[in-house]
Each structure stands twice: as structure tokens, then as C-alpha cells.
Design a protein around this motif. Structure first.
Motif, PDB file in Angstrom:
ATOM      1  N   THR A   1       0.832  -1.212   0.000  1.00 20.26           N
ATOM      2  CA  THR A   1       0.000   0.000   0.000  1.00 20.26           C
ATOM      3  C   THR A   1       0.863   1.257   0.000  1.00 20.26           C
ATOM      4  O   THR A   1       0.610   2.204  -0.755  1.00 20.26           O
ATOM      5  CB  THR A   1      -0.931   0.013   1.232  1.00 20.26           C
ATOM      6  N   ALA A   2       1.896   1.263   0.841  1.00 24.59           N
ATOM      7  CA  ALA A   2       2.793   2.420   0.911  1.00 24.59           C
ATOM      8  C   ALA A   2       3.554   2.603  -0.396  1.00 24.59           C
ATOM      9  O   ALA A   2       3.716   3.729  -0.880  1.00 24.59           O
ATOM     10  CB  ALA A   2       3.765   2.258   2.078  1.00 24.59           C
ATOM     11  N   LEU A   3       4.024   1.503  -0.974  1.00 25.71           N
ATOM     12  CA  LEU A   3       4.769   1.600  -2.236  1.00 25.71           C
ATOM     13  C   LEU A   3       3.869   2.099  -3.361  1.00 25.71           C
ATOM     14  O   LEU A   3       4.274   2.942  -4.166  1.00 25.71           O
ATOM     15  CB  LEU A   3       5.376   0.245  -2.591  1.00 25.71           C
ATOM     16  N   GLU A   4       2.647   1.590  -3.424  1.00 20.32           N
ATOM     17  CA  GLU A   4       1.719   2.039  -4.470  1.00 20.32           C
ATOM     18  C   GLU A   4       1.427   3.533  -4.326  1.00 20.32           C
ATOM     19  O   GLU A   4       1.303   4.246  -5.330  1.00 20.32           O
ATOM     20  CB  GLU A   4       0.418   1.241  -4.406  1.00 20.32           C
TER      21      GLU A   4
ATOM     22  N   TRP B   1      12.878   0.536 -10.349  1.00 19.60           N
ATOM     23  CA  TRP B   1      13.519  -0.515  -9.549  1.00 19.60           C
ATOM     24  C   TRP B   1      13.350  -0.238  -8.063  1.00 19.60           C
ATOM     25  O   TRP B   1      13.407   0.904  -7.625  1.00 19.60           O
ATOM     26  CB  TRP B   1      15.021  -0.564  -9.848  1.00 19.60           C
ATOM     27  N   MET B   2      13.204  -1.303  -7.290  1.00 20.67           N
ATOM     28  CA  MET B   2      13.258  -1.235  -5.832  1.00 20.67           C
ATOM     29  C   MET B   2      14.479  -2.011  -5.380  1.00 20.67           C
ATOM     30  O   MET B   2      14.618  -3.198  -5.693  1.00 20.67           O
ATOM     31  CB  MET B   2      11.994  -1.851  -5.221  1.00 20.67           C
TER      32      MET B   2
ATOM     33  N   THR C   1       4.847  -7.262  -6.525  1.00 17.62           N
ATOM     34  CA  THR C   1       3.388  -7.126  -6.555  1.00 17.62           C
ATOM     35  C   THR C   1       2.975  -5.888  -7.344  1.00 17.62           C
ATOM     36  O   THR C   1       1.962  -5.898  -8.061  1.00 17.62           O
ATOM     37  CB  THR C   1       2.824  -7.038  -5.120  1.00 17.62           C
ATOM     38  N   ALA C   2       3.778  -4.828  -7.222  1.00 17.17           N
ATOM     39  CA  ALA C   2       3.481  -3.576  -7.924  1.00 17.17           C
ATOM     40  C   ALA C   2       3.910  -3.601  -9.388  1.00 17.17           C
ATOM     41  O   ALA C   2       3.630  -2.667 -10.133  1.00 17.17           O
ATOM     42  CB  ALA C   2       4.165  -2.407  -7.208  1.00 17.17           C
ATOM     43  N   GLY C   3       4.602  -4.653  -9.784  1.00 18.49           N
ATOM     44  CA  GLY C   3       5.013  -4.782 -11.176  1.00 18.49           C
ATOM     45  C   GLY C   3       6.228  -3.959 -11.541  1.00 18.49           C
ATOM     46  O   GLY C   3       6.398  -3.566 -12.702  1.00 18.49           O
ATOM     47  N   ILE C   4       7.105  -3.685 -10.544  1.00 11.63           N
ATOM     48  CA  ILE C   4       8.363  -3.006 -10.856  1.00 11.63           C
ATOM     49  C   ILE C   4       9.518  -3.982 -10.643  1.00 11.63           C
ATOM     50  O   ILE C   4       9.345  -5.046 -10.062  1.00 11.63           O
ATOM     51  CB  ILE C   4       8.554  -1.736  -9.997  1.00 11.63           C
ATOM     52  N   ASN C   5      10.683  -3.615 -11.135  1.00 10.48           N
ATOM     53  CA  ASN C   5      11.858  -4.465 -11.024  1.00 10.48           C
ATOM     54  C   ASN C   5      12.420  -4.381  -9.602  1.00 10.48           C
ATOM     55  O   ASN C   5      12.177  -3.416  -8.876  1.00 10.48           O
ATOM     56  CB  ASN C   5      12.925  -4.033 -12.022  1.00 10.48           C
TER      57      ASN C   5
END
Length: 245
Positions: free
Chosen positions: A166-169, A183-184, A198-202
Motif C-alpha cells: 500500500t505504501a509503495l503504491e 527498480w526497488m 506485486t506492484a510490477g516493478i523491477n
């Protein structure tokens, strides 16, 4: 920015700067005190370690990265063994434990090897750098200021007490992130890697030799986007460059 410029989001604690080792130092003192207090009842260091970890993880799940969670876990563990063995609880001992737990946030801050070189290399290559850290604003801001991290991240710094999908989104929605170019980077499977996938980033997972139990979770699904595992922060620029080639 060039066509190959990436949006690179860095975790801070145990990715850019040391954190867990200071908790381990405090726990070392804690285990000595506790084994001395409960020696006559046959309580071992491992008994104390297991219960404190259980309580600590449960507290983070509920409260996020609140500073009081760690000292409270020390006192709650003390309460548990006092009740089990019928040992009287002492307000003085509880005060000592609370002060011991809070002292972890007073430790000198130390960067991981290659932190400056890694951030400078990525910045000089034209990538946009972001900082996303979990904890209380006052404590995390002090670390950021002492390490002079604003030099690399400017106003692209996000501090959240709960670090999850939730925080990342929310952060991703604040900027113009192309998720295929984002990227994370972090050491936590739970709070860095799983939310990123889950968010669809690398994601680049920096696997530490000794990791906090809370950070270790099983990756239950096969990632549909990019996931790399490295053992050192300094490997990150090369991984990203090779991915772009």
C-alpha cells in the motif's frame, strides 16, 4: 534523461547504512541481563531470543516501524518469563530495559561499503534516485542528514511507518513512474522485494549474511518482472547496466 534512464528506489536501513548490527549489540546486553535474572529457573539465551523475536515481529506487524516497539518487546519478554516462573517484576528493571531498547537509536550511523560510489555512479549515469525508508520521521531524518543523503535524493525521499504494498503504491502514484523502468533496491524480502514484485516493478534483493527474521518471507509466486539477487550494494550499477544492454 536518456532513453535508458531508470527510476531507482533505494531502501535505507541495511541497504545503504547499517542498522541490524546495532540491534544485535543491544540484544547482546539484554540477553546477559535476562539470563542473569532468570538463571535459577534454567532459562537459556535461546529461550529468550526466540520469545523476544516472536514478540518483536508481532509488534511490527501491528505498529509498523515505531521506535517504541523494540524496547516494548524487551519488556514484554521480561514479563513473559516473570509470569512463567513466578519471579517478581521490578519497575527498576523495566526502566533499565526500556532505556536499553531506546539506546539503539543513539548509535553512530555507518554507511555500507561503497554507498557513496554506488549512488554517485548511478546518478552520473543519468538515473533518477529515490529513497524509501521505514520508520519514524524524526529518527530516519536524522540518519538521512548525518549521511548527507539529500545530495543524491533531493526531495525524492519518502518515510513511512508501515512499509508494504500500500505504501509503495502510494509512492508510485505520486510520480510519473514507468513501472518497466522502475527498480526497488533493498535487503528485505518482506518490505522491499515482495511489494515491488506485486506492484510490477523491477527489484534487486541485497542478501545480507545475517538478516532480521521479520524480513525473511517465502516468495510464493514466480515473479513476472525482473528480480536479481546480489550480495553487495556495489553490484547494483552493474546489474542495472547489464539489464539495459
Amino acid at each position: 534523461m536518456s532513453q535508458t534512464s531508470q527510476h531507482i528506489i533505494f531502501d535505507m536501513d541495511d541497504t545503504l547504512i547499517h542498522c541490524n548490527k546495532y540491534f544485535d549489540l543491544i540484544l547482546g546486553d539484554y540477553f546477559e541481563w535476562m539470563t542473569e535474572w532468570f538463571q535459577q529457573y534454567g532459562v537459556t539465551t535461546q529461550d529468550i531470543r526466540t520469545k523476544q523475536m516472536e514478540i518483536d515481529v508481532a509488534g511490527v506487524d501491528k505498529m509498523g516501524f515505531a521506535s517504541v516497539n523494540f524496547p516494548k518487546s524487551l519488556i514484554a519478554t521480561y514479563h513473559y518469563f516473570s509470569k512463567v516462573h513466578g519471579r517478581g517484576r521490578s519497575p527498576k528493571e523495566e526502566e533499565l530495559l526500556f532505556k536499553l531498547g531506546l539506546s539503539v537509536y543513539d548509535q553512530e550511523i555507518e554507511a555500507y561499503p561503497g554507498m557513496i560510489e554506488t549512488l554517485e555512479e548511478l546518478r552520473d549515469e543519468g538515473h533518477q534516485l529515490y529513497l524509501y525508508t521505514g520508520g519514524e520521521s524524526k529518527i530516519q531524518t536524522r540518519k538521512i542528514e548525518q549521511m548527507k543523503l539529500a545530495e543524491y535524493f533531493n526531495d525524492r525521499i519518502y518515510i513511512r511507518q508501515h512499509k508494504n504494498i500500500t505504501a509503495l503504491e502510494e509512492i508510485l502514484s505520486l510520480g510519473t513512474f514507468d513501472r518497466s523502468d522502475t527498480w526497488m533496491i533493498g535487503n528485505s524480502l518482506r518490505t522491499d522485494v515482495v511489494p515491488a514484485l506485486t506492484a510490477g516493478i523491477n527489484s534487486i534483493y541485497i542478501k545480507q549474511q545475517r538478516e532480521w527474521q521479520y524480513n525473511l518471507v517465502e516468495l510464493k509466486q514466480e515473479p513476472h518482472n525482473v528480480l536479481y539477487t546480489v550480495s553487495a550494494l556495489t553490484e547494483v550499477p552493474e546489474v542495472i547496466q547489464e539489464h539495459l544492454n
